[in-house]
Write a protein that holds these residues in place. Structure first.
Motif, short mmCIF file in Angstrom:
data_model
loop_
_atom_site.label_atom_id
_atom_site.label_comp_id
_atom_site.label_asym_id
_atom_site.label_seq_id
_atom_site.Cartn_x
_atom_site.Cartn_y
_atom_site.Cartn_z
N SER A 62 -63.88 -30.24 -19.36
CA SER A 62 -63.97 -31.39 -20.26
C SER A 62 -62.70 -32.24 -20.17
CB SER A 62 -64.16 -30.93 -21.70
OG SER A 62 -62.98 -30.30 -22.16
N PHE A 63 -62.82 -33.47 -20.63
CA PHE A 63 -61.66 -34.37 -20.68
C PHE A 63 -60.56 -33.75 -21.54
CE2 PHE A 63 -59.38 -37.99 -22.60
CZ PHE A 63 -58.85 -38.53 -21.43
N GLU A 64 -60.94 -33.09 -22.61
CA GLU A 64 -59.96 -32.46 -23.51
C GLU A 64 -59.16 -31.38 -22.78
OE1 GLU A 64 -57.55 -32.12 -26.46
OE2 GLU A 64 -59.14 -33.63 -26.43
N THR A 65 -59.82 -30.66 -21.89
CA THR A 65 -59.12 -29.65 -21.09
C THR A 65 -58.03 -30.31 -20.25
OG1 THR A 65 -61.07 -28.25 -20.99
CG2 THR A 65 -59.39 -27.89 -19.30
N PHE A 66 -58.36 -31.43 -19.61
CA PHE A 66 -57.37 -32.13 -18.80
C PHE A 66 -56.23 -32.66 -19.67
CE2 PHE A 66 -61.08 -32.55 -15.93
CZ PHE A 66 -60.54 -31.94 -14.82
N ARG A 67 -56.55 -33.16 -20.83
CA ARG A 67 -55.52 -33.68 -21.74
C ARG A 67 -54.58 -32.59 -22.23
NH1 ARG A 67 -57.22 -37.37 -26.50
NH2 ARG A 67 -55.32 -36.34 -27.05
N TRP A 71 -47.50 -31.50 -19.04
CA TRP A 71 -47.09 -32.57 -18.12
C TRP A 71 -46.56 -32.03 -16.80
CZ3 TRP A 71 -42.22 -32.91 -16.20
CH2 TRP A 71 -41.24 -32.18 -16.86
N TRP A 72 -45.79 -30.97 -16.84
CA TRP A 72 -45.13 -30.47 -15.63
C TRP A 72 -46.12 -29.85 -14.65
CZ3 TRP A 72 -45.40 -25.32 -14.43
CH2 TRP A 72 -45.73 -24.44 -15.46
N LYS A 73 -47.31 -29.50 -15.13
CA LYS A 73 -48.32 -28.91 -14.24
C LYS A 73 -48.98 -29.96 -13.35
CE LYS A 73 -49.15 -25.00 -17.25
NZ LYS A 73 -50.08 -24.30 -18.13
N TRP A 74 -48.71 -31.23 -13.59
CA TRP A 74 -49.21 -32.31 -12.75
C TRP A 74 -48.23 -32.65 -11.62
CZ3 TRP A 74 -54.12 -33.79 -13.51
CH2 TRP A 74 -54.70 -33.51 -14.76
#
Length: 148
Positions: A62-67, A71-74
């Motif tokens: 879900s979008f919530e999972t991505f949100r 930050w550092w995992k990106w």
């Protein structure tokens, strides 16, 4: 240890070396290192999308999972972009052997430190004299390749 995984790790090194040359030629064709990097990533994205569509059986998160992802995992994508762009910029200047020697030395130093401290979710593998000796040998090998 699984020999298949060892072989895959070796093949990463082989393809990594060819990637440097291919991307360098792409830069010559486009006359732009950033555009070449974008094209390289776009090609990789297309391959990954096809693999995802063919082999993934799980639902898209879900979008919530991505949100909720820290930050550092990106940063993996940022590091990948840094790698591809800098390789494109410098491989013609220093050559693939010198480039790879320095990359491998940097990877080994970072890997031993990450192992030692257990950074970014890895299990702790304490630094010892043999690991330090191995780093020294890699650096010595790099110096020999760079000087000759």
């Amino acid at each position: 240890m699984h020999y298949f995984f060892l072989l895959l790790a070796f093949l990463i090194g082989v393809t990594n070396t060819f990637q440097s040359g291919v991307n360098s030629q792409l830069r010559l064709a486009t006359q732009n290192p950033i555009l070449s990097s974008i094209l390289s990533f776009a090609t990789g994205l297309c391959v990954l999308l096809v693999c995802y569509l063919l082999f993934n059986k799980d639902a898209i998160p879900s979008f919530e999972t991505f949100r909720s992802i820290s930050w550092w995992k990106w940063l993996g994508g940022v590091f990948g972009a840094f790698y591809v762009l800098t390789v494109i910029l410098i491989v013609k200047e220093i050559g693939p052997a010198n480039l790879l020697c320095l990359i491998i030395a940097g990877q080994l130093v970072a890997g031993v430190l990450i192992d030692h401290f257990g950074w970014v979710g890895f299990a702790v593998h304490p630094m010892n004299i043999w690991r330090i000796f191995g780093i020294g040998l890699i650096i010595l090998g790099g110096v020999l390749v760079l000087k000759n």
